[in-house]
Design an enzyme around this catalytic site. Sequence first.
Site, mmCIF file in Angstrom:
data_model
loop_
_atom_site.group_PDB
_atom_site.id
_atom_site.type_symbol
_atom_site.label_atom_id
_atom_site.label_comp_id
_atom_site.label_asym_id
_atom_site.label_seq_id
_atom_site.Cartn_x
_atom_site.Cartn_y
_atom_site.Cartn_z
ATOM 1 N N SER A 192 0.654 -1.212 0.024
ATOM 2 C CA SER A 192 0.103 0.146 0.059
ATOM 3 C C SER A 192 0.906 1.290 -0.023
ATOM 4 O O SER A 192 2.176 1.116 0.284
ATOM 5 C CB SER A 192 -0.979 -0.037 1.257
ATOM 6 O OG SER A 192 -1.404 1.329 1.410
ATOM 7 N N TYR A 224 -2.076 -0.844 10.367
ATOM 8 C CA TYR A 224 -2.186 -1.143 9.088
ATOM 9 C C TYR A 224 -0.802 -0.572 8.140
ATOM 10 O O TYR A 224 -0.258 -1.356 7.581
ATOM 11 C CB TYR A 224 -3.285 -0.341 8.414
ATOM 12 C CG TYR A 224 -3.436 -0.507 6.883
ATOM 13 C CD1 TYR A 224 -4.171 -1.987 6.444
ATOM 14 C CD2 TYR A 224 -3.029 0.350 5.932
ATOM 15 C CE1 TYR A 224 -4.246 -2.112 5.147
ATOM 16 C CE2 TYR A 224 -3.248 0.129 4.693
ATOM 17 C CZ TYR A 224 -3.933 -1.055 4.369
ATOM 18 O OH TYR A 224 -4.051 -1.234 2.872
#
Length: 301
Positions: free
Chosen positions: A173, A186
């Site tokens: 990501s 995350y």
Amino acid sequence: MDVIIDTSIFLGKFLYYLLESLAYKIIPKRRKDVAGEIVLITGAGSGLGRLLSVHFASHGAILVLWDINQEGNMETRRLAQEKGGVKVFAYQCDCSNRQEVYRVADQVRKEVGDVTILINNAGIVTGKLFLDIADHMVEKTFLVNAISHFWTCKAFLPAMIEANHGHLVCVSSIAGRIGINGLTDYSASKFAAFGLAESLFLELNMVKKSEVKTTIICPYFIKTGMFEGCTTKYPLLLPILDQEYVAKKIFNAILEEQVYVVIPRFLWFTLVLKQIISSKMVIALGEYLGVDSCMASLREK
């Protein structure tokens, strides 16, 4: 003397690879044929994993679908078979469980064969401020988003190295390149996934001298269930990405054997700015792009 020779060789390679990169901007890379390849996709039961499954099915790949949600996984299997009429195998697997990963991997080898393209796509997000994240959710986030990659790669990479053929794909990501407020667990897990994938890329090339390829995907936030309801301050400048758009970009990157993929490309500029400007400017950039509004939307869910 060795320093001069090594430096000259490095500069020569640098110039060659620079010209090669510029040439590929004009002349598209030759895309590889994935027909007959055994492609394993984790998190295949929905979202990006499902769309990638359909793309590979339409190009004749043999699919192995892993997801903890068996109902969603079977629906992906149905859609993939409708699209390509290929062999599709669906397995329920909790990628956060090492023993289960190894058990299901053995089953795949016996029933399907050696996986040649491994796509580590499974992921979860809490969307809470650091002090609000339960300890067990921090552990779960790392187990799914990063540590599971160790187990899947250990399970399937040896056969790829032996055959000198294969492809490892890590769906990280942009939060794995830039820390995001409200996404500490995350973001940290995606940094870990990126670090593993990049280290493996170097190890395979420099130590193993292997033809096993690596692709590392770093997209901005995508319109999936994980980031449902997220918005940005200026959608035209930095929109929440459409799933199909990202799936197509990833699929093309795999076919072209690209190593680093940032979606959208505009974010390469942000990565460069991060290294050369002050920390206060990093905060200002985050406020300008409105990333914090997206995190606020997650916390309200």
